[in-house]
Design a protein around this motif. Sequence first.
Motif, PDB file in Angstrom:
ATOM      1  N   ARG A  95       0.572  -1.137   0.208  1.00  0.00           N
ATOM      2  CA  ARG A  95      -0.021  -0.247  -0.216  1.00  0.00           C
ATOM      3  C   ARG A  95       0.594   1.426  -0.038  1.00  0.00           C
ATOM      4  O   ARG A  95       0.658   2.045   0.063  1.00  0.00           O
ATOM      5  CB  ARG A  95      -1.324   0.159   0.959  1.00  0.00           C
ATOM      6  CG  ARG A  95      -2.105  -1.179   1.290  1.00  0.00           C
ATOM      7  CD  ARG A  95      -3.181  -0.901   2.113  1.00  0.00           C
ATOM      8  NE  ARG A  95      -2.757  -0.221   3.055  1.00  0.00           N
ATOM      9  CZ  ARG A  95      -2.525  -0.758   4.536  1.00  0.00           C
ATOM     10  NH1 ARG A  95      -4.238  -1.185   4.822  1.00  0.00           N
ATOM     11  NH2 ARG A  95      -2.532   0.297   5.588  1.00  0.00           N
ATOM     12  N   PHE A  96       2.261   1.256  -0.722  1.00  0.00           N
ATOM     13  CA  PHE A  96       3.239   2.081  -0.202  1.00  0.00           C
ATOM     14  C   PHE A  96       2.813   2.798  -1.560  1.00  0.00           C
ATOM     15  O   PHE A  96       2.634   2.715  -2.840  1.00  0.00           O
ATOM     16  CB  PHE A  96       4.372   1.468   0.031  1.00  0.00           C
ATOM     17  CG  PHE A  96       5.118   3.115  -1.106  1.00  0.00           C
ATOM     18  CD1 PHE A  96       5.779   3.783   0.529  1.00  0.00           C
ATOM     19  CD2 PHE A  96       5.941   3.422  -1.916  1.00  0.00           C
ATOM     20  CE1 PHE A  96       6.799   4.677   0.356  1.00  0.00           C
ATOM     21  CE2 PHE A  96       6.742   4.063  -2.092  1.00  0.00           C
ATOM     22  CZ  PHE A  96       7.501   4.694  -1.191  1.00  0.00           C
ATOM     23  N   ASP A  97       2.710   4.146  -1.179  1.00  0.00           N
ATOM     24  CA  ASP A  97       2.249   5.675  -2.570  1.00  0.00           C
ATOM     25  C   ASP A  97       3.732   5.894  -3.079  1.00  0.00           C
ATOM     26  O   ASP A  97       4.495   5.879  -2.627  1.00  0.00           O
ATOM     27  CB  ASP A  97       1.652   6.453  -1.296  1.00  0.00           C
ATOM     28  CG  ASP A  97       0.909   7.545  -2.598  1.00  0.00           C
ATOM     29  OD1 ASP A  97       0.739   7.071  -3.480  1.00  0.00           O
ATOM     30  OD2 ASP A  97       0.886   8.617  -2.285  1.00  0.00           O
ATOM     31  N   ASP A  98       3.830   5.321  -4.584  1.00  0.00           N
ATOM     32  CA  ASP A  98       4.596   6.024  -5.250  1.00  0.00           C
ATOM     33  C   ASP A  98       4.597   6.946  -5.564  1.00  0.00           C
ATOM     34  O   ASP A  98       5.803   7.483  -6.234  1.00  0.00           O
ATOM     35  CB  ASP A  98       4.742   4.599  -6.318  1.00  0.00           C
ATOM     36  CG  ASP A  98       4.652   3.512  -6.816  1.00  0.00           C
ATOM     37  OD1 ASP A  98       4.956   2.586  -5.493  1.00  0.00           O
ATOM     38  OD2 ASP A  98       4.290   2.252  -7.692  1.00  0.00           O
ATOM     39  N   GLY A  99       3.713   8.051  -5.119  1.00  0.00           N
ATOM     40  CA  GLY A  99       3.961   9.040  -5.314  1.00  0.00           C
ATOM     41  C   GLY A  99       4.737   9.628  -4.589  1.00  0.00           C
ATOM     42  O   GLY A  99       5.484  10.964  -4.614  1.00  0.00           O
ATOM     43  N   ALA A 100       5.467   8.541  -3.526  1.00  0.00           N
ATOM     44  CA  ALA A 100       6.191   9.512  -2.202  1.00  0.00           C
ATOM     45  C   ALA A 100       7.679   9.272  -3.259  1.00  0.00           C
ATOM     46  O   ALA A 100       8.903   9.852  -2.620  1.00  0.00           O
ATOM     47  CB  ALA A 100       5.617   9.105  -1.215  1.00  0.00           C
ATOM     48  N   PRO A 153      -6.267   1.424   2.698  1.00  0.00           N
ATOM     49  CA  PRO A 153      -7.197   0.360   1.914  1.00  0.00           C
ATOM     50  C   PRO A 153      -8.200   0.167   1.529  1.00  0.00           C
ATOM     51  O   PRO A 153      -9.175   1.828   1.804  1.00  0.00           O
ATOM     52  CB  PRO A 153      -7.702  -1.269   3.426  1.00  0.00           C
ATOM     53  CG  PRO A 153      -7.451  -0.247   4.659  1.00  0.00           C
ATOM     54  CD  PRO A 153      -6.815   0.421   4.868  1.00  0.00           C
ATOM     55  N   VAL A 154      -8.401  -0.016   0.031  1.00  0.00           N
ATOM     56  CA  VAL A 154      -9.591  -0.090  -0.325  1.00  0.00           C
ATOM     57  C   VAL A 154     -10.984  -0.595  -0.455  1.00  0.00           C
ATOM     58  O   VAL A 154     -10.340  -2.157  -0.240  1.00  0.00           O
ATOM     59  CB  VAL A 154      -8.904   0.190  -2.075  1.00  0.00           C
ATOM     60  CG1 VAL A 154     -10.314   0.336  -2.892  1.00  0.00           C
ATOM     61  CG2 VAL A 154      -8.011   1.636  -2.295  1.00  0.00           C
ATOM     62  N   ALA A 155     -12.242  -0.753  -0.526  1.00  0.00           N
ATOM     63  CA  ALA A 155     -12.886  -1.885   0.411  1.00  0.00           C
ATOM     64  C   ALA A 155     -13.110  -2.581  -1.451  1.00  0.00           C
ATOM     65  O   ALA A 155     -13.131  -1.779  -2.713  1.00  0.00           O
ATOM     66  CB  ALA A 155     -14.453  -1.296   0.467  1.00  0.00           C
TER      67      ALA A 155
END
Length: 159
Positions: A95-100, A153-155
């Motif tokens: 779930r790491f945000d690649d935008g970071a 998390p995305v449902a």
Amino acid sequence: MKEITLNISKVLVYNEVKKSASYQAAKLIDKDPTAYDRLLPTDSSRELLERYWREAVNALIGGMRGYIKEHPALSVGRAVELGENFVVKLSVSTRFDDGAIPAIEAGVHSFLTMAVLSEWYRTSYPEGSAPAAEEASTHLSAMLKKLHYKRPPVAPTRA
């Protein structure tokens, strides 16, 4: 888990160290005419800066040890390799945000710059060493927070 790769240019870090030291010397020149000669790293200072670079990289590796999957072995000799970048592979949450990634690379760059500068100041400008070390620590903490962040998390959707 997924992998990300960070690539930090040693030459850019060294250039930032020179710029910061030059700026600090310019601020001190009125009080101390020798400030510029003392503070500005020169080509003859590269061996010492290399040692400071290795120490900073080791500190960074220690700070990120829970994430590091692969990092380069640092040479032990006194040779200065300006083309040698710091490239590290990290294992992060799915779930790491690649935008970071760009912000994390900037944080690593800033940490390395301030850690090297702090050590340089220890010999050339002792009053500036502690503030630079504190700033390096701040950059490391901020970078680690970005590394820890996970997207919510995305449902699952029902069809």
